[in-house]
Design an enzyme around this catalytic site. Structure first.
Site, PDB file in Angstrom:
ATOM      1  N   ARG A   1      27.247 -25.067 -43.176  1.00 29.93           N
ATOM      2  CA  ARG A   1      26.776 -23.936 -44.001  1.00 29.93           C
ATOM      3  C   ARG A   1      26.772 -24.310 -45.475  1.00 29.93           C
ATOM      4  O   ARG A   1      27.656 -25.046 -45.932  1.00 29.93           O
ATOM      5  CB  ARG A   1      27.676 -22.710 -43.807  1.00 29.93           C
ATOM      6  CG  ARG A   1      27.646 -22.164 -42.417  1.00 29.93           C
ATOM      7  CD  ARG A   1      28.480 -20.875 -42.326  1.00 29.93           C
ATOM      8  NE  ARG A   1      28.836 -20.612 -40.953  1.00 29.93           N
ATOM      9  CZ  ARG A   1      30.065 -20.300 -40.530  1.00 29.93           C
ATOM     10  NH1 ARG A   1      31.054 -20.183 -41.395  1.00 29.93           N
ATOM     11  NH2 ARG A   1      30.295 -20.088 -39.269  1.00 29.93           N
TER      12      ARG A   1
ATOM     13  N   ARG B   1      39.510 -11.355 -29.838  1.00 34.23           N
ATOM     14  CA  ARG B   1      39.075 -11.634 -31.203  1.00 34.23           C
ATOM     15  C   ARG B   1      37.661 -11.075 -31.358  1.00 34.23           C
ATOM     16  O   ARG B   1      36.776 -11.347 -30.542  1.00 34.23           O
ATOM     17  CB  ARG B   1      39.048 -13.135 -31.438  1.00 34.23           C
ATOM     18  CG  ARG B   1      38.572 -13.460 -32.817  1.00 34.23           C
ATOM     19  CD  ARG B   1      38.149 -14.885 -32.943  1.00 34.23           C
ATOM     20  NE  ARG B   1      37.836 -15.169 -34.328  1.00 34.23           N
ATOM     21  CZ  ARG B   1      36.955 -16.087 -34.695  1.00 34.23           C
ATOM     22  NH1 ARG B   1      36.322 -16.804 -33.800  1.00 34.23           N
ATOM     23  NH2 ARG B   1      36.713 -16.292 -35.960  1.00 34.23           N
TER      24      ARG B   1
ATOM     25  N   HIS C   1      41.893 -21.688 -45.646  1.00 29.29           N
ATOM     26  CA  HIS C   1      41.544 -21.993 -44.257  1.00 29.29           C
ATOM     27  C   HIS C   1      40.339 -22.925 -44.286  1.00 29.29           C
ATOM     28  O   HIS C   1      39.208 -22.498 -44.516  1.00 29.29           O
ATOM     29  CB  HIS C   1      41.219 -20.693 -43.508  1.00 29.29           C
ATOM     30  CG  HIS C   1      40.816 -20.900 -42.080  1.00 29.29           C
ATOM     31  ND1 HIS C   1      41.597 -20.533 -41.007  1.00 29.29           N
ATOM     32  CD2 HIS C   1      39.704 -21.463 -41.528  1.00 29.29           C
ATOM     33  CE1 HIS C   1      40.990 -20.853 -39.881  1.00 29.29           C
ATOM     34  NE2 HIS C   1      39.839 -21.420 -40.171  1.00 29.29           N
ATOM     35  N   LEU C   2      40.606 -24.227 -44.108  1.00 26.60           N
ATOM     36  CA  LEU C   2      39.532 -25.214 -44.218  1.00 26.60           C
ATOM     37  C   LEU C   2      39.282 -25.845 -42.851  1.00 26.60           C
ATOM     38  O   LEU C   2      39.936 -26.820 -42.468  1.00 26.60           O
ATOM     39  CB  LEU C   2      39.909 -26.298 -45.244  1.00 26.60           C
ATOM     40  CG  LEU C   2      40.399 -25.825 -46.621  1.00 26.60           C
ATOM     41  CD1 LEU C   2      40.760 -27.008 -47.504  1.00 26.60           C
ATOM     42  CD2 LEU C   2      39.355 -24.947 -47.302  1.00 26.60           C
ATOM     43  N   GLY C   3      38.363 -25.264 -42.102  1.00 29.72           N
ATOM     44  CA  GLY C   3      37.957 -25.834 -40.820  1.00 29.72           C
ATOM     45  C   GLY C   3      36.468 -26.108 -40.891  1.00 29.72           C
ATOM     46  O   GLY C   3      35.928 -26.306 -41.980  1.00 29.72           O
ATOM     47  N   SER C   4      35.781 -26.105 -39.742  1.00 28.65           N
ATOM     48  CA  SER C   4      34.329 -26.292 -39.854  1.00 28.65           C
ATOM     49  C   SER C   4      33.718 -25.068 -40.536  1.00 28.65           C
ATOM     50  O   SER C   4      32.729 -25.154 -41.246  1.00 28.65           O
ATOM     51  CB  SER C   4      33.697 -26.605 -38.513  1.00 28.65           C
ATOM     52  OG  SER C   4      34.169 -25.738 -37.534  1.00 28.65           O
TER      53      SER C   4
ATOM     54  N   LYS D   1      36.828 -18.877 -24.998  1.00 32.50           N
ATOM     55  CA  LYS D   1      38.129 -19.545 -25.138  1.00 32.50           C
ATOM     56  C   LYS D   1      39.218 -18.563 -24.724  1.00 32.50           C
ATOM     57  O   LYS D   1      39.096 -17.360 -24.994  1.00 32.50           O
ATOM     58  CB  LYS D   1      38.376 -19.916 -26.605  1.00 32.50           C
ATOM     59  CG  LYS D   1      37.576 -21.096 -27.076  1.00 32.50           C
ATOM     60  CD  LYS D   1      38.091 -21.554 -28.442  1.00 32.50           C
ATOM     61  CE  LYS D   1      37.033 -22.385 -29.112  1.00 32.50           C
ATOM     62  NZ  LYS D   1      36.967 -22.284 -30.544  1.00 32.50           N
TER      63      LYS D   1
ATOM     64  N   GLU E   1      46.063 -18.245 -34.928  1.00 31.31           N
ATOM     65  CA  GLU E   1      45.405 -16.944 -34.794  1.00 31.31           C
ATOM     66  C   GLU E   1      45.763 -16.276 -33.468  1.00 31.31           C
ATOM     67  O   GLU E   1      45.884 -15.055 -33.395  1.00 31.31           O
ATOM     68  CB  GLU E   1      43.884 -17.135 -34.866  1.00 31.31           C
ATOM     69  CG  GLU E   1      43.418 -17.456 -36.279  1.00 31.31           C
ATOM     70  CD  GLU E   1      42.055 -18.139 -36.311  1.00 31.31           C
ATOM     71  OE1 GLU E   1      41.992 -19.355 -36.017  1.00 31.31           O
ATOM     72  OE2 GLU E   1      41.070 -17.466 -36.632  1.00 31.31           O
TER      73      GLU E   1
ATOM     74  N   HIS F   1      37.983 -14.835 -41.067  1.00 33.32           N
ATOM     75  CA  HIS F   1      39.245 -15.592 -40.916  1.00 33.32           C
ATOM     76  C   HIS F   1      40.459 -14.728 -41.256  1.00 33.32           C
ATOM     77  O   HIS F   1      41.526 -15.259 -41.591  1.00 33.32           O
ATOM     78  CB  HIS F   1      39.279 -16.834 -41.837  1.00 33.32           C
ATOM     79  CG  HIS F   1      38.288 -17.889 -41.480  1.00 33.32           C
ATOM     80  ND1 HIS F   1      37.642 -18.652 -42.433  1.00 33.32           N
ATOM     81  CD2 HIS F   1      37.829 -18.331 -40.279  1.00 33.32           C
ATOM     82  CE1 HIS F   1      36.834 -19.503 -41.839  1.00 33.32           C
ATOM     83  NE2 HIS F   1      36.919 -19.342 -40.536  1.00 33.32           N
TER      84      HIS F   1
ATOM     85  N   ASN G   1      38.583 -15.258 -26.880  1.00 37.43           N
ATOM     86  CA  ASN G   1      37.670 -15.453 -28.015  1.00 37.43           C
ATOM     87  C   ASN G   1      36.319 -15.791 -27.410  1.00 37.43           C
ATOM     88  O   ASN G   1      36.076 -16.915 -26.985  1.00 37.43           O
ATOM     89  CB  ASN G   1      38.215 -16.610 -28.865  1.00 37.43           C
ATOM     90  CG  ASN G   1      37.397 -16.848 -30.107  1.00 37.43           C
ATOM     91  OD1 ASN G   1      36.335 -16.244 -30.295  1.00 37.43           O
ATOM     92  ND2 ASN G   1      37.876 -17.739 -30.952  1.00 37.43           N
TER      93      ASN G   1
ATOM     94  N   ASN H   1      44.956 -31.468 -41.467  1.00 37.47           N
ATOM     95  CA  ASN H   1      44.910 -32.886 -41.084  1.00 37.47           C
ATOM     96  C   ASN H   1      44.474 -33.871 -42.156  1.00 37.47           C
ATOM     97  O   ASN H   1      44.807 -35.043 -42.079  1.00 37.47           O
ATOM     98  CB  ASN H   1      43.972 -33.061 -39.888  1.00 37.47           C
ATOM     99  CG  ASN H   1      44.505 -32.367 -38.654  1.00 37.47           C
ATOM    100  OD1 ASN H   1      45.583 -32.703 -38.192  1.00 37.47           O
ATOM    101  ND2 ASN H   1      43.778 -31.402 -38.159  1.00 37.47           N
TER     102      ASN H   1
END
Ligand code: ADP
Length: 391
Positions: free
Chosen positions: A232, A84, A199-202, A14, A376, A173, A7, A326
């Protein structure tokens, strides 16, 4: 098959080396500050300690060579590489083997995601060049949404303009939403038919998935649309953009930076873009942080129903990614707003911390509510196996 998943970002890379059958992760890490001072690789083998390897990384080519050297010590042969790709544009309804043609397509659509696609295409090219015996696969984050119904992806702009410039809802996503569907189907033994995947991330997006197909999603031409995110705005009246320029005196680039990097939870809370910091401050009585969390849940619940409407029904919802997996506080906040629709969660189950797929709804809830840790990398590796064959 052992797949190396990459990625790539403009200054980071990554990686994860994993096995498709067992899902076992042999090693993973992140090359950071590529092309900047103080570059390093954070590397971890299996469940071992994280190591920080200080190495000079003037460019992505050097970073990839270092990563392959590090992976030699793991002593697991790499059978293929999955990349990715953030934006597949109008070319990729699904993942594809890298050829001269598909690589050129990744570059052609790069103006839609200039910060990502160029770096990703460069990295793919470097991998082909350095390791010609290994097959490479492109896994675009947009592919899952490619075949949404036209009424979902088309914008009400003049047709010639929209079609000429390839302006449409591409979403993002997609690989994560696809994994969430797969995991939710397996967990419920196929009882999940109309899923709202959260999908709740940053970065955060929702997806309406009917029988495994994406019917709509909250991100748009770019990942700026939809939910309030770490930095955002999510959806605002598009005229805000003209107003900021005409009346506020901001340039296009300044508005771009403001809306992508200086807004969202960061701007609302005045504290941080990280929901953990905001939760803590809200608990201690910070009013702006309480408002930031309330607005996040409000928009999330609102758009969950928009997704349900796009399927004309829903039976399951799944929380995923950093916040979704989390934060029991956010999950409870969202579900509370959907209580009038018959969504009911068990507060004790909601508080359980685990890395497994789990149910948090009560038996009498009208909607099955799950927590699904996303993966992913595994989804990408499975695509590589599908396209390059088992080794
Ligand atoms: P991305 O991949 O988009 O960077 P992640 O899915 O890793 O995002 O999610 C990152 C976000 O998840 C963090 O900004 C943080 O707000 C949130 N997060 C992570 N762990 C927790 C936690 N234990 N409690 C609450 N929020 C968390």
């Amino acid at each position: 098959m052992n797949v190396l998943v990459i990625n790539a970002g403009s200054s980071s890379l990554k990686y994860q080396l994993l096995n498709t059958e067992a899902g076992q992760v042999y090693a993973k890490g992140n090359a950071e500050r590529i092309g900047i001072d103080d570059s390093f690789i954070g590397h971890q083998e299996g469940d071992g300690e994280k190591e920080k390897l200080v190495v000079e990384l003037p460019d992505h080519r050097t970073a990839i060579k270092h990563i392959f050297e590090i992976l030699e010590k793991v002593d697991v042969p790499v059978d293929g590489i999955g990349h990715r790709v953030v934006q597949g544009g109008w070319y990729f309804p699904e993942s594809a083997v890298v050829t001269d043609e598909t690589l050129a397509e990744v570059r052609e659509v790069a103006p839609l995601a200039p910060l990502h696609n160029y770096a990703e295409a460069d990295v793919i090219e470097i991998c082909r060049d350095l390791y010609p015996d290994l097959g490479n696969v492109i896994v675009p984050d947009t592919a899952f949404h490619y075949n949404m119904p036209e009424h979902a992806w088309r914008y009400a702009l003049p047709r010639d303009v929209a079609d000429g410039l390839h302006i449409r809802k591409y979403g993002a996503h997609g690989t994560s939403h696809r994994y969430i569907w797969k995991a939710a189907s397996e967990f419920t033994n196929g009882a999940c038919h109309k899923l709202v995947s959260c999908h709740l991330g940053s970065g955060a997006s929702l997806c309406a998935i009917d029988g495994g197909k994406s019917m709509d999603t909250t991100m748009g031409l770019t990942p700026l649309d939809g939910l309030i995110m770490g930095t955002r705005t999510g959806t605002v009246d598009p005229a805000t953009v003209f107003y900021l320029q005409r009346v506020g005196g901001y340039t296009v680039d300044e508005v771009d930076t403001m809306m992508n990097k200086q807004s969202g939870l960061l701007a609302l809370s005045g504290v941080s873009s990280d929901s953990r910091d905001i939760e803590e401050a809200a608990e201690a009585g910070d009013k702006n942080c309480q408002m930031a969390m309330d607005m996040f849940c409000y928009r999330c619940a609102q758009l969950i129903l928009e997704m349900a409407q796009s399927m004309e029904g829903w039976d399951t919802m799944a929380f995923s990614a950093g916040i979704g997996e989390n934060s029991d506080v956010i999950r409870a906040g969202v579900c509370e707003k959907l209580a009038w629709m018959g969504v009911k969660i068990d507060p004790e189950l909601n508080k359980v911390r685990s890395g497994d797929v789990r149910r948090i709804s009560t038996p009498d809830s009208k909607i099955d509510v799950l927590v699904v840790p996303t993966n992913e990398e595994l989804m990408i590796a499975l695509d590589v196996e599908d396209l390059l064959g088992d080794k």
